[in-house]
Design a protein around this motif. Structure first.
Motif, short mmCIF file in Angstrom:
data_model
loop_
_atom_site.label_atom_id
_atom_site.label_comp_id
_atom_site.label_asym_id
_atom_site.label_seq_id
_atom_site.Cartn_x
_atom_site.Cartn_y
_atom_site.Cartn_z
N LEU A 23 20.43 13.99 -19.65
CA LEU A 23 19.70 14.53 -18.50
C LEU A 23 19.18 15.94 -18.77
CD1 LEU A 23 22.02 13.12 -15.72
CD2 LEU A 23 19.60 12.53 -16.04
N PHE A 24 20.00 16.79 -19.40
CA PHE A 24 19.56 18.15 -19.67
C PHE A 24 18.55 18.20 -20.83
CE2 PHE A 24 23.36 20.19 -17.40
CZ PHE A 24 22.60 20.43 -16.26
N GLU A 25 18.65 17.31 -21.79
CA GLU A 25 17.61 17.24 -22.83
C GLU A 25 16.29 16.80 -22.20
OE1 GLU A 25 17.71 18.46 -25.77
OE2 GLU A 25 19.82 18.49 -26.34
N GLY A 26 16.35 15.89 -21.23
CA GLY A 26 15.14 15.50 -20.50
C GLY A 26 14.54 16.68 -19.75
N MET A 27 15.39 17.52 -19.17
CA MET A 27 14.92 18.73 -18.50
C MET A 27 14.18 19.62 -19.49
SD MET A 27 17.17 21.88 -16.89
CE MET A 27 17.61 22.47 -18.53
N LEU A 28 14.75 19.79 -20.68
CA LEU A 28 14.12 20.65 -21.69
C LEU A 28 12.77 20.10 -22.14
CD1 LEU A 28 17.15 21.81 -23.83
CD2 LEU A 28 15.77 23.16 -22.25
N ILE A 29 12.65 18.79 -22.25
CA ILE A 29 11.36 18.20 -22.61
C ILE A 29 10.32 18.53 -21.55
CG2 ILE A 29 10.14 15.99 -22.85
CD1 ILE A 29 12.74 14.97 -24.27
N SER A 30 10.70 18.42 -20.28
CA SER A 30 9.77 18.76 -19.20
C SER A 30 9.41 20.24 -19.22
CB SER A 30 10.38 18.40 -17.84
OG SER A 30 10.55 17.01 -17.74
N LEU A 31 10.39 21.10 -19.46
CA LEU A 31 10.11 22.53 -19.53
C LEU A 31 9.23 22.87 -20.73
CD1 LEU A 31 13.60 24.02 -18.56
CD2 LEU A 31 11.52 23.94 -17.14
N LYS A 32 9.43 22.18 -21.85
CA LYS A 32 8.58 22.42 -23.03
C LYS A 32 7.15 21.98 -22.76
CE LYS A 32 12.32 22.21 -26.36
NZ LYS A 32 12.99 21.41 -27.39
N SER A 33 6.97 20.96 -21.96
CA SER A 33 5.61 20.54 -21.57
C SER A 33 4.93 21.63 -20.76
CB SER A 33 5.66 19.25 -20.75
OG SER A 33 6.15 18.19 -21.52
N ILE A 34 5.68 22.26 -19.88
CA ILE A 34 5.14 23.38 -19.10
C ILE A 34 4.83 24.55 -20.03
CG2 ILE A 34 5.62 25.07 -17.27
CD1 ILE A 34 7.36 22.86 -15.93
N GLU A 35 5.73 24.83 -20.96
CA GLU A 35 5.52 25.92 -21.91
C GLU A 35 4.29 25.67 -22.78
OE1 GLU A 35 8.21 28.43 -25.10
OE2 GLU A 35 8.34 26.23 -25.14
N LEU A 36 4.08 24.45 -23.18
CA LEU A 36 2.92 24.11 -24.01
C LEU A 36 1.61 24.45 -23.29
CD1 LEU A 36 2.06 22.80 -26.70
CD2 LEU A 36 2.02 20.62 -25.49
N GLU A 37 1.56 24.19 -22.02
CA GLU A 37 0.35 24.42 -21.24
C GLU A 37 0.24 25.85 -20.71
OE1 GLU A 37 -3.27 23.10 -19.83
OE2 GLU A 37 -1.84 21.92 -21.00
N TYR A 38 1.38 26.45 -20.39
CA TYR A 38 1.39 27.77 -19.74
C TYR A 38 2.31 28.75 -20.48
CZ TYR A 38 -0.64 25.05 -15.95
OH TYR A 38 -1.44 24.22 -15.21
N GLY A 39 2.18 28.79 -21.79
CA GLY A 39 3.06 29.60 -22.64
C GLY A 39 3.06 31.08 -22.34
N GLN A 40 2.02 31.57 -21.68
CA GLN A 40 2.00 33.00 -21.35
C GLN A 40 2.93 33.33 -20.17
OE1 GLN A 40 -0.44 30.79 -20.77
NE2 GLN A 40 -1.88 31.49 -19.23
N PHE A 41 3.49 32.27 -19.51
CA PHE A 41 4.33 32.48 -18.35
C PHE A 41 5.78 32.01 -18.54
CE2 PHE A 41 -0.01 31.71 -16.65
CZ PHE A 41 -0.24 32.98 -16.18
N ILE A 42 6.05 31.26 -19.60
CA ILE A 42 7.38 30.73 -19.85
C ILE A 42 7.65 30.64 -21.34
CG2 ILE A 42 6.50 28.38 -19.50
CD1 ILE A 42 9.36 27.52 -18.73
N LYS A 43 8.85 31.05 -21.75
CA LYS A 43 9.29 30.96 -23.15
C LYS A 43 10.69 30.34 -23.16
CE LYS A 43 5.84 33.00 -25.19
NZ LYS A 43 4.75 32.10 -25.44
N ILE A 44 10.88 29.39 -24.09
CA ILE A 44 12.16 28.71 -24.24
C ILE A 44 12.71 29.01 -25.62
CG2 ILE A 44 13.31 26.45 -24.27
CD1 ILE A 44 10.91 25.44 -22.55
N GLN A 45 13.99 29.33 -25.69
CA GLN A 45 14.63 29.55 -26.99
C GLN A 45 16.00 28.91 -27.00
OE1 GLN A 45 14.91 33.77 -27.65
NE2 GLN A 45 16.86 33.93 -26.61
N ASN A 46 16.38 28.40 -28.16
CA ASN A 46 17.70 27.83 -28.39
C ASN A 46 18.53 28.82 -29.19
OD1 ASN A 46 17.77 24.85 -27.50
ND2 ASN A 46 15.80 25.03 -28.54
N LYS A 47 19.79 28.90 -28.85
CA LYS A 47 20.72 29.78 -29.59
C LYS A 47 21.92 28.97 -30.02
CE LYS A 47 19.71 34.32 -27.83
NZ LYS A 47 20.26 35.54 -27.29
#
Length: 110
Positions: free
Chosen positions: A86-110
């Protein structure tokens, strides 16, 4: 900008994630990036709690610009697999948003 930080265990499992900031992609109440990120993240948290019947450790800011979710360590491996999916699915959705609106959202893994 919304910053999403995903903390992973040595097995590459999500152990927690933190979201900070505001997208500021539009006026208050009309910020589509913020609305999308909020819907995806809160929907995923609610899905995990409801479908997996677990209590997550959740911290939220009072102004909506902060969310931190920690997955308890003591979860059965079968349930943990569902939580991860479920949380990996959330990250896929967030990455889709980042792909389109990267100037407003950044995702990083640690």
């Amino acid at each position: 900008m919304i910053r999403v930080t995903v903390l992973r265990s040595k097995d590459n499992l999500i152990s927690e994630f933190e979201m900070t900031g505001h997208a500021d992609s539009g006026p208050y109440g009309y910020d589509l990036v913020c609305a999308g990120v909020s819907a995806v993240s809160i929907g995923s948290v609610n899905a995990v709690m409801e479908l997996c019947d677990i209590d997550l450790n959740i911290e939220q800011g009072t102004d909506g610009g902060y969310l931190r979710v920690t997955i308890p360590n003591s979860i059965d491996s079968t349930i943990m697999s569902k939580v991860q999916l479920l949380f990996e699915g959330m990250l896929i959705s967030l990455k889709s948003i980042e792909l389109e609106y990267g100037q407003f959202i950044k995702i990083q893994n640690k």
